[in-house]
Design a protein around this motif. Sequence first.
Motif, mmCIF file in Angstrom:
data_model
loop_
_atom_site.group_PDB
_atom_site.id
_atom_site.type_symbol
_atom_site.label_atom_id
_atom_site.label_comp_id
_atom_site.label_asym_id
_atom_site.label_seq_id
_atom_site.Cartn_x
_atom_site.Cartn_y
_atom_site.Cartn_z
ATOM 1 N N VAL A 96 38.818 42.960 42.266
ATOM 2 C CA VAL A 96 37.592 43.372 41.560
ATOM 3 C C VAL A 96 37.800 43.211 40.054
ATOM 4 O O VAL A 96 38.710 43.810 39.479
ATOM 5 C CB VAL A 96 37.198 44.831 41.900
ATOM 6 N N PHE A 97 36.944 42.386 39.447
ATOM 7 C CA PHE A 97 37.004 42.143 38.005
ATOM 8 C C PHE A 97 35.631 42.425 37.405
ATOM 9 O O PHE A 97 34.617 42.074 38.007
ATOM 10 C CB PHE A 97 37.398 40.688 37.722
ATOM 11 N N LYS A 98 35.633 43.048 36.226
ATOM 12 C CA LYS A 98 34.359 43.393 35.587
ATOM 13 C C LYS A 98 34.263 42.779 34.198
ATOM 14 O O LYS A 98 35.256 42.720 33.472
ATOM 15 C CB LYS A 98 34.201 44.909 35.515
ATOM 16 N N PHE A 99 33.046 42.357 33.885
ATOM 17 C CA PHE A 99 32.765 41.807 32.561
ATOM 18 C C PHE A 99 31.550 42.541 32.010
ATOM 19 O O PHE A 99 30.526 42.646 32.682
ATOM 20 C CB PHE A 99 32.486 40.302 32.665
ATOM 21 N N TYR A 100 31.688 43.049 30.787
ATOM 22 C CA TYR A 100 30.608 43.824 30.177
ATOM 23 C C TYR A 100 30.115 43.129 28.915
ATOM 24 O O TYR A 100 30.907 42.562 28.153
ATOM 25 C CB TYR A 100 31.113 45.229 29.844
ATOM 26 N N THR B 67 30.082 42.228 37.899
ATOM 27 C CA THR B 67 31.202 42.641 38.758
ATOM 28 C C THR B 67 31.541 41.524 39.727
ATOM 29 O O THR B 67 30.710 41.141 40.551
ATOM 30 C CB THR B 67 30.850 43.924 39.536
ATOM 31 N N MET B 68 32.749 41.017 39.600
ATOM 32 C CA MET B 68 33.220 39.981 40.528
ATOM 33 C C MET B 68 33.949 40.652 41.679
ATOM 34 O O MET B 68 35.004 41.255 41.480
ATOM 35 C CB MET B 68 34.162 39.018 39.809
ATOM 36 N N ASP B 69 33.362 40.563 42.848
ATOM 37 C CA ASP B 69 33.962 41.142 44.048
ATOM 38 C C ASP B 69 34.515 39.995 44.882
ATOM 39 O O ASP B 69 33.786 39.358 45.640
ATOM 40 C CB ASP B 69 32.898 41.927 44.824
ATOM 41 N N LEU B 70 35.801 39.743 44.724
ATOM 42 C CA LEU B 70 36.428 38.594 45.382
ATOM 43 C C LEU B 70 37.020 38.982 46.733
ATOM 44 O O LEU B 70 37.145 40.163 47.047
ATOM 45 C CB LEU B 70 37.521 38.018 44.481
ATOM 46 N N GLN B 71 37.380 37.964 47.498
ATOM 47 C CA GLN B 71 38.035 38.216 48.788
ATOM 48 C C GLN B 71 39.392 38.867 48.540
ATOM 49 O O GLN B 71 40.029 38.598 47.526
ATOM 50 C CB GLN B 71 38.261 36.899 49.525
ATOM 51 N N SER B 72 39.835 39.679 49.485
ATOM 52 C CA SER B 72 41.150 40.327 49.343
ATOM 53 C C SER B 72 42.245 39.333 49.720
ATOM 54 O O SER B 72 42.913 39.471 50.745
ATOM 55 C CB SER B 72 41.219 41.573 50.220
ATOM 56 N N LYS C 291 32.278 35.498 51.344
ATOM 57 C CA LYS C 291 32.283 34.777 50.067
ATOM 58 C C LYS C 291 32.742 35.673 48.923
ATOM 59 O O LYS C 291 32.666 36.891 49.011
ATOM 60 C CB LYS C 291 30.868 34.274 49.760
ATOM 61 N N ASP C 292 33.150 35.012 47.851
ATOM 62 C CA ASP C 292 33.390 35.716 46.591
ATOM 63 C C ASP C 292 32.019 35.942 45.964
ATOM 64 O O ASP C 292 31.209 35.013 45.914
ATOM 65 C CB ASP C 292 34.245 34.864 45.653
#
Lengths: 108, 504
Positions: free
Chosen positions: B243-247, B260-265, B281-282
């Motif tokens: 999980v990566f976030k950009f503000y 919010t990037m919710d990528l595969q584990s 999917k990502d």
Amino acid sequence: MSSHGGNSSAANDPRQPSTAKPYVPPAVSPQELPIDYAGFIAVIFGIAGVLFRYKLSSWVAIIFCAQSLSNMKNIETDLKQVSMAMMFAIMGLVSNYFGPARPGTQRG
Amino acid sequence: MAASSTWSSSSSLFIPREETLWYYIAILSVLSLLGQELSRCSVLANTADFEGFGDDIDDDDFSDSSLITDLPIRSNLPPSTTLTSQSDFETDHGPPLDSSSSSTPISDPTIPNKPSSNSFDFWDEDEFEGLPIEQKSTNLKSPDVAAEAGSSSKVESDSKVEVQVTPPLPKTLGSFTVEIVCVSFLIAFLFNYFSGKKENENIALAWASRFATKDSIFDKNFSLLGTGDGKDTPLLLKEGQNVFKFYASGRRFCQGMLATMDLQSRHDLMSRIYNMIVPCKDEITFEVYMNDDAMDNVVFALAKKKLAKVMHKELRDLQRFASLVTSGPNNRKWVADELMVITESKEVAGDLITETVLDQVFGDKAFPKFGKGFISMHFSDQYQGSHRKMLILKFALPDAKNMADMTRLVALVPYYIDLIGRYKLSPQARPKTEAARTKVAQEVYKELHNARQEALQKKKAEKRKMAEEAEAKLSAEVLRKREAKDRAKQMKKVMPKVKMTRAH
């Protein structure tokens, strides 16, 4: 389609530095956090490994501990459960490999 | 300040509070279990040293005795490790075999065990329990012959005794199957953790370098990029391994935007195996927090048909205000067949799905090419969350190499911020939307009112119960007194009021 052109004038600039607000992460209570299933399963298998002296159970607990650790988001809340699971798993392995043989089985 | 925060976090582990107290108790119990196990091991190890204590003396004493020559000879060799049909801890040995039976092989089941009288006299079940039965190649001599024979014959007879001993089985790889499998899985898990972590980081960085660096789309639209408030702050906030976030903030019509990037584990081997079976999917979700004065009464959503139906059922604002729309207003050019619109009024849908958007992304021609990564859009002034007025756009992320494929999708974010910021409902549509909102507000108020009343009733019921319990506790005498008082009061009420007048 972009609202901002390449050589736009200051009047057309959508940016407003005066309204900029720094990021404040939302306060998340421990109840709102997603359930750590891997940690829970690890605890269950760890206890089973210690009580019933199953090697496989302790090994599975170790694997689920690894999964729980890798998916850990909040150290403060998650570490306690994972450390408990880890202790039970290691305890199970110690008692299985270094303890006396289970009755009815041959020590390998 | 930093030092105090680190101290507080470390002190929480050492100063027992309510929750940590149980944690420490658990640790202590585990440690005590460990200690117990180790002590048991050491005791069992020590008892092995005492096995056969004083054997030499006993053997010397009994060697001259002619009575116990029939008993099987004890050897210093370890007992045979051949498995028997009986369990290890339930032994049921009979008395030792006599000279005649001992000469025959044990494997022969036809010969019954006939103990001699003299050997049976010396048989002690407890003492000889678990002793291996030994085979001899030759018959033992009778007591008379043994007495006559000298030391030389003794040596000869000793040399003739053969004991069947099977050596301990060597440990094969097969006996360590569980260990090999588990350790190899853990090693694979570890390798996958680092490779998956790197893979996810690469995807997030590829997105950031494409859309959030200098002279990129977000740099041109927002004055503050990144989660920090300084100049040299990281663009992305890592919330987990996937999980990566950009503000971004400082733009007209909105307070800020959180991507919010919710990528595969990918870092988790089990999740990776699961994702091979059930692909996912990502995703990247853009949440735009609109200014209260910048957004009119708009409830609108656009998604693929299946998802649109799910959204309409699950999301409260869409459920209350919006309905599914199949065709566009006035038979004009509309979205691709795969997509479905959920809106409060057709007017809003027509105004928000412009010709530009249809040509660029959502049209029949553009969607197969540029809309591959589109998942959903949801604009609402009645959003059920931390912020009331929101724009939520959800897209699928491509590979790190093909990040340019979603340029048009990302461009929708600033486009819709401006479009909705400027958008005003027509005088015909406004009364409908406002009526719907007042109706919902009344319903909410009623619900709250009912909830309050229920709470009050519960409190009253509890008070009554408490009073009844208190009365039940009171003694019989007090109850009698109370009853007497009540009667007196009632009598006073019933009695006619008489006015007394004085005669002068």
